[in-house]
Design a protein around this motif. Structure first.
Motif, PDB file in Angstrom:
ATOM      1  N   LYS A  48       0.845  -1.187   0.000  1.00  0.00           N
ATOM      2  CA  LYS A  48       0.000   0.000   0.000  1.00  0.00           C
ATOM      3  C   LYS A  48       0.885   1.243   0.000  1.00  0.00           C
ATOM      4  O   LYS A  48       1.986   1.232   0.540  1.00  0.00           O
ATOM      5  CB  LYS A  48      -0.907   0.018   1.235  1.00  0.00           C
ATOM      6  N   THR A  49       0.366   2.297  -0.601  1.00  0.00           N
ATOM      7  CA  THR A  49       1.110   3.545  -0.613  1.00  0.00           C
ATOM      8  C   THR A  49       0.235   4.680  -0.117  1.00  0.00           C
ATOM      9  O   THR A  49      -0.990   4.616  -0.134  1.00  0.00           O
ATOM     10  CB  THR A  49       1.590   3.893  -2.031  1.00  0.00           C
ATOM     11  N   SER A  50       0.875   5.700   0.332  1.00  0.00           N
ATOM     12  CA  SER A  50       0.163   6.904   0.767  1.00  0.00           C
ATOM     13  C   SER A  50       1.075   8.104   0.606  1.00  0.00           C
ATOM     14  O   SER A  50       2.297   7.963   0.465  1.00  0.00           O
ATOM     15  CB  SER A  50      -0.300   6.782   2.222  1.00  0.00           C
ATOM     16  N   SER A  51       0.480   9.267   0.628  1.00  0.00           N
ATOM     17  CA  SER A  51       1.232  10.525   0.593  1.00  0.00           C
ATOM     18  C   SER A  51       0.753  11.385   1.747  1.00  0.00           C
ATOM     19  O   SER A  51      -0.467  11.507   1.970  1.00  0.00           O
ATOM     20  CB  SER A  51       0.998  11.246  -0.740  1.00  0.00           C
ATOM     21  N   VAL A  52       1.673  11.941   2.490  1.00  0.00           N
ATOM     22  CA  VAL A  52       1.325  12.729   3.668  1.00  0.00           C
ATOM     23  C   VAL A  52       2.007  14.082   3.599  1.00  0.00           C
ATOM     24  O   VAL A  52       3.200  14.165   3.283  1.00  0.00           O
ATOM     25  CB  VAL A  52       1.734  11.997   4.977  1.00  0.00           C
ATOM     26  N   ARG A  53       1.247  15.104   3.880  1.00  0.00           N
ATOM     27  CA  ARG A  53       1.810  16.439   4.088  1.00  0.00           C
ATOM     28  C   ARG A  53       1.124  17.020   5.311  1.00  0.00           C
ATOM     29  O   ARG A  53      -0.108  17.149   5.333  1.00  0.00           O
ATOM     30  CB  ARG A  53       1.603  17.338   2.875  1.00  0.00           C
ATOM     31  N   GLN A  54       1.895  17.345   6.323  1.00  0.00           N
ATOM     32  CA  GLN A  54       1.340  17.864   7.554  1.00  0.00           C
ATOM     33  C   GLN A  54       2.324  18.823   8.201  1.00  0.00           C
ATOM     34  O   GLN A  54       3.510  18.840   7.872  1.00  0.00           O
ATOM     35  CB  GLN A  54       0.999  16.722   8.519  1.00  0.00           C
ATOM     36  N   GLU A  55       1.827  19.615   9.126  1.00  0.00           N
ATOM     37  CA  GLU A  55       2.660  20.511   9.913  1.00  0.00           C
ATOM     38  C   GLU A  55       2.798  19.930  11.324  1.00  0.00           C
ATOM     39  O   GLU A  55       1.796  19.567  11.950  1.00  0.00           O
ATOM     40  CB  GLU A  55       2.051  21.915   9.987  1.00  0.00           C
ATOM     41  N   ILE A  56       4.019  19.822  11.807  1.00  0.00           N
ATOM     42  CA  ILE A  56       4.291  19.311  13.151  1.00  0.00           C
ATOM     43  C   ILE A  56       4.620  20.496  14.058  1.00  0.00           C
ATOM     44  O   ILE A  56       5.433  21.351  13.707  1.00  0.00           O
ATOM     45  CB  ILE A  56       5.489  18.329  13.131  1.00  0.00           C
ATOM     46  N   ASP A  57       3.974  20.541  15.200  1.00  0.00           N
ATOM     47  CA  ASP A  57       4.363  21.517  16.220  1.00  0.00           C
ATOM     48  C   ASP A  57       5.599  20.979  16.934  1.00  0.00           C
ATOM     49  O   ASP A  57       5.559  19.913  17.554  1.00  0.00           O
ATOM     50  CB  ASP A  57       3.227  21.723  17.224  1.00  0.00           C
ATOM     51  N   ALA A  58       6.693  21.696  16.818  1.00  0.00           N
ATOM     52  CA  ALA A  58       7.947  21.283  17.460  1.00  0.00           C
ATOM     53  C   ALA A  58       8.104  22.013  18.791  1.00  0.00           C
ATOM     54  O   ALA A  58       7.764  23.192  18.900  1.00  0.00           O
ATOM     55  CB  ALA A  58       9.134  21.569  16.556  1.00  0.00           C
ATOM     56  N   HIS A  59       8.598  21.308  19.782  1.00  0.00           N
ATOM     57  CA  HIS A  59       8.738  21.872  21.124  1.00  0.00           C
ATOM     58  C   HIS A  59      10.213  21.928  21.519  1.00  0.00           C
ATOM     59  O   HIS A  59      10.926  20.940  21.435  1.00  0.00           O
ATOM     60  CB  HIS A  59       7.962  21.032  22.132  1.00  0.00           C
ATOM     61  N   PHE A  60      10.662  23.129  21.934  1.00  0.00           N
ATOM     62  CA  PHE A  60      12.018  23.316  22.451  1.00  0.00           C
ATOM     63  C   PHE A  60      13.042  22.849  21.419  1.00  0.00           C
ATOM     64  O   PHE A  60      13.921  22.043  21.683  1.00  0.00           O
ATOM     65  CB  PHE A  60      12.186  22.582  23.784  1.00  0.00           C
ATOM     66  N   TYR A  61      12.914  23.430  20.232  1.00  0.00           N
ATOM     67  CA  TYR A  61      13.637  22.940  19.057  1.00  0.00           C
ATOM     68  C   TYR A  61      14.173  24.138  18.273  1.00  0.00           C
ATOM     69  O   TYR A  61      14.040  25.283  18.698  1.00  0.00           O
ATOM     70  CB  TYR A  61      12.662  22.087  18.219  1.00  0.00           C
ATOM     71  N   LYS A  62      14.773  23.869  17.141  1.00  0.00           N
ATOM     72  CA  LYS A  62      15.370  24.925  16.320  1.00  0.00           C
ATOM     73  C   LYS A  62      14.359  25.630  15.426  1.00  0.00           C
ATOM     74  O   LYS A  62      14.701  26.584  14.728  1.00  0.00           O
ATOM     75  CB  LYS A  62      16.505  24.355  15.486  1.00  0.00           C
ATOM     76  N   ARG A  63      13.123  25.160  15.397  1.00  0.00           N
ATOM     77  CA  ARG A  63      12.008  25.846  14.750  1.00  0.00           C
ATOM     78  C   ARG A  63      10.730  25.394  15.438  1.00  0.00           C
ATOM     79  O   ARG A  63      10.692  24.312  16.041  1.00  0.00           O
ATOM     80  CB  ARG A  63      11.956  25.566  13.246  1.00  0.00           C
ATOM     81  N   ASN A  64       9.702  26.209  15.354  1.00  0.00           N
ATOM     82  CA  ASN A  64       8.468  25.841  16.055  1.00  0.00           C
ATOM     83  C   ASN A  64       7.474  25.073  15.193  1.00  0.00           C
ATOM     84  O   ASN A  64       6.533  24.479  15.706  1.00  0.00           O
ATOM     85  CB  ASN A  64       7.796  27.073  16.674  1.00  0.00           C
ATOM     86  N   LYS A  65       7.678  25.081  13.887  1.00  0.00           N
ATOM     87  CA  LYS A  65       6.830  24.314  12.969  1.00  0.00           C
ATOM     88  C   LYS A  65       7.718  23.561  11.998  1.00  0.00           C
ATOM     89  O   LYS A  65       8.714  24.101  11.485  1.00  0.00           O
ATOM     90  CB  LYS A  65       5.909  25.234  12.170  1.00  0.00           C
ATOM     91  N   ILE A  66       7.357  22.319  11.704  1.00  0.00           N
ATOM     92  CA  ILE A  66       8.100  21.494  10.758  1.00  0.00           C
ATOM     93  C   ILE A  66       7.123  20.980   9.703  1.00  0.00           C
ATOM     94  O   ILE A  66       6.072  20.433  10.039  1.00  0.00           O
ATOM     95  CB  ILE A  66       8.774  20.299  11.455  1.00  0.00           C
ATOM     96  N   THR A  67       7.475  21.150   8.443  1.00  0.00           N
ATOM     97  CA  THR A  67       6.693  20.546   7.372  1.00  0.00           C
ATOM     98  C   THR A  67       7.112  19.093   7.214  1.00  0.00           C
ATOM     99  O   THR A  67       8.288  18.800   6.969  1.00  0.00           O
ATOM    100  CB  THR A  67       6.904  21.298   6.052  1.00  0.00           C
TER     101      THR A  67
END
Length: 663
Positions: free
Chosen positions: A79-98
């Motif tokens: 099976k295959t899938s494609s995902v695009r989401q925004e991750i909330d990053a905590h105490f990291y080098k950026r606050n949002k990750i694609t």
């Protein structure tokens, strides 16, 4: 928001001889591809823009009861899938990750699945148990086969060892050996991340993520071939107290397997990061993205920040009317310094608990902890306690409860020096227990981060780095300056580093000496300032003494103001082992740091990341005489050029630091 689309165009299926099936999975931008072959042996290869990066490389997992996943396994479906989401990053080098990837899942009749993901910046795969029974993992095969004798930056296990088994006990602090694959030391293990330099300036960085209840992966080349293969510490059968000040558990015998795993276990991700330019390795999110999401619901109590630290500077106070050392007067002086400079924490490193007892409730008579906590609270400063591994492990719940109630904010846990399954389990139990009592954890004397800081964000930092402490006992024979512009492209790919920079005594290559009582750094003063921007460290030490910082208040002001977590990061330029420049933003203020090796260097900084408008910059640059007197620097305030180009000069072993704000 998460988008999940089942598609037919993400992979190509080709049926080969003897029922062998091949699948091609491409990255979202189409440049990177993994070709997975499922037949008598499961293997994969990796290409970039049509060029082969990894030749077919086999993977398998040997279990008890004569079962081996990946060999003669029967493919059930794909099976295959494609995902695009925004991750909330905590105490990291950026606050949002694609988080954008294409995924291929192969289900096999032998109660396991293989998941492959293709990101624009790399390929990752993992095994997943789908059966209902618990299993014993005897070994795992992860191989990485190259088509040429490329050179690699290899972080060998440090020290002299009589055999492979003894290498599984080590401090995970290393330098890098640059050598062709075929000339790697056949008797030495290396740990990840490890970087291989390919044609056209491309690099492959091998790493792992979501390492939970499983041993960490070492790599080796035992045959002088063009391949790297995995090694894992077997599960401990017996251990005894010993090692550093009786604070460690020394494995005396091992089981004939590497892990005991529950049904439905999801095993660690094996990661092949691909970069077209070196600077991409200095800002990569794959280890964080592939880790399990946070399991804590309330993060409001987790406070990153800086730490005034006494061990590196050897309690180096002067002009005081008491003898500096492990006593309340000394720590109150550090608390006063922290409070005055808005530094969030002070650490009590090794020495506050009675030596050789491995008992965190046995405190030396010179320390009154309750009194210190009350004093620190009155100054708005938190206290962190150093903890030897076995002293913490043997009574973890009681230790966390007791010191949390006292007002201690967290622990720097040290001298684990293993990453077998038993020790990895300890790290997760320590994170969970500390979080229960709202306490931070800084893992020292430990293996590299593999994503636990995403899963349990109270795990705020990690050592596993050849940090500034090495400067206390080594001289110019150790090249720390070159390490500083190598490590951010390799070790820092895995996550934060407790490197402990901030030295106010600075030395050139000729003048550096290891002096325990008055230690110094290699390279310039501005190098030390820039490392607060370059190195990721949510809990960041000030390694020098209050006395030294008070004499250098201008530098102290810069250090105390630099954030330790960021809203965004941009890698500007860099070449492994030569130089690096990075920009990081917190709110509407940008910081830029640059480092060079022992070559004096001019570097053009591209500041096009700035929004429209006029900007000013507070600049710290190497002084005219920094090649001879490493502490020589100059601070100035300049207008950022309208073309957003700024040329900076760095001395030998130099650095550059800058704070940018709107006019």
């Amino acid at each position: 928001m998460k988008y999940l689309l089942f598609t037919i165009f993400l992979f190509t299926l080709v049926t080969g001889l003897h029922g062998q099936k091949k699948f091609e999975l491409k990255s979202p931008d189409g440049k990177l591809a993994a070709t997975v072959s499922a037949g008598s042996q499961v293997s994969y290869s990796v290409s970039y823009e049509g060029d082969i990066l990894l030749k077919p490389s086999s993977l398998s997992m040997e279990l008890d009861k004569g079962v081996t996943w990946g060999r003669d396994s029967k493919l059930q479906n794909a099976k295959t899938s494609s995902v695009r989401q925004e991750i909330d990053a905590h105490f990291y080098k950026r606050n949002k990750i694609t988080d954008h990837y294409n995924e291929l899942t192969l289900h096999f009749r032998e109660n396991f699945s293989l998941i492959f993901r293709a990101y624009n910046e790399g390929i990752a795969y993992r095994f997943v148990s789908t059966g209902t029974r618990d299993i014993i993992v005897k070994n795992e095969e992860a191989s990485f086969n190259f088509d040429k004798d490329y050179s690699a930056y290899v972080p060998y296990v440090k020290g002299k060892f009589k055999d492979t088994e003894s290498q599984f006990f080590n401090s995970f602090e290393n330098e890098y050996t640059y050598a062709p694959l075929s000339r790697m030391n056949r008797d030495k293990l290396a740990f990840t991340p490890l970087v291989v330099c390919l044609d056209k300036g491309r690099k492959i960085c091998l790493a792992e993520s979501d390492l939970e209840s499983y041993p960490g992966m070492f790599l080796s080349n035992k045959t002088g071939s063009l391949s790297l293969s995995s090694s894992f510490a077997p599960y401990p059968a017996a251990a005894e107290q010993g090692g550093h000040n009786q604070l460690q558990q020394l494995v005396t015998s091992r089981q004939p397997y590497i892990a005991k795993s529950k049904a439905k276990s999801r095993f660690p991700w094996r990661i092949i990061i691909v970069s077209a330019k070196d600077k991409e390795l200095a800002d990569n999110d794959m280890v964080y993205k592939l880790a399990s999401p946070t399991r804590l619901t309330d993060l409001s109590w987790i406070k990153p920040g800086k730490v005034a630290w006494e061990w590196w500077n050897h309690w180096g106070l002067s002009n005081v009317d008491f003898e500096a050392g492990v006593n309340n007067d000394t720590y109150k002086a550090y608390i006063d310094f922290a409070s005055k400079n808005k530094i969030e924490y002070v650490i009590l490193d090794e020495g506050w608990a009675v030596n050789l007892k491995a008992d965190m409730f046995s405190i030396v008579p010179e320390i009154d902890l309750k009194n210190l906590v009350a004093y620190a609270n009155s100054k708005n400063v938190g206290l962190i306690l150093w903890a030897g591994y076995y002293a913490f492990e043997r009574d973890m719940e009681r230790v966390c409860r007791h010191y949390s109630e006292m007002g201690i904010k967290g622990f720097k846990i040290d001298f684990m020096d293993r990453d077998d399954q038993q020790m990895v389990d300890f790290h997760y139990r320590a994170a969970v227990t500390a979080a229960k009592y709202k306490m931070l954890v800084d893992f020292h004397g430990t293996y590299k981060p593999t994503g636990i800081n995403r899963t349990y964000p109270n795990v705020i930092n990690f050592e596993a780095v050849h940090g500034l402490e090495q400067m206390k006992w080594t001289g110019p024979e150790l090249d720390q300056v070159t390490y500083d512009v190598t490590m951010p492209f390799i070790r820092m790919v895995a996550g934060p580093v407790d490197y402990t920079q901030g030295a106010m005594r600075n030395a050139t290559k000729r003048t550096h000496r290891g002096i325990n009582d008055e230690p110094m750094s290699q390279g310039t003063r501005c190098r030390q300032l820039a490392e607060y921007v370059i190195f990721e460290s949510p809990l960041n030490m000030l390694c020098d003494s209050p006395t030294s910082y008070e004499k250098e208040q201008e530098c102290t002001n810069f250090i105390s103001a630099v954030p330790t977590v960021w809203d965004n990061t941009v890698a500007l330029d860099g070449k492994i082992g030569q130089y690096l420049s990075i920009a990081r933003r917190k709110a509407d203020v940008w910081y830029v740091g640059a480092l060079t090796n022992w070559d004096a260097r001019k570097l053009e900084l591209d500041l096009s990341f700035l929004d429209e408008g006029d900007y000013m910059a507070e600049v710290y640059r190497d002084g005219a005489n920094a090649n001879r007197i490493a502490s020589d620097y100059k601070k100035e305030t300049i207008a950022v050029p309208s073309n957003r180009k700024l040329t900076v000069s760095m001395a030998q072993g130099g650095g550059f630091a800058m704070k940018i704000y709107k006019k």
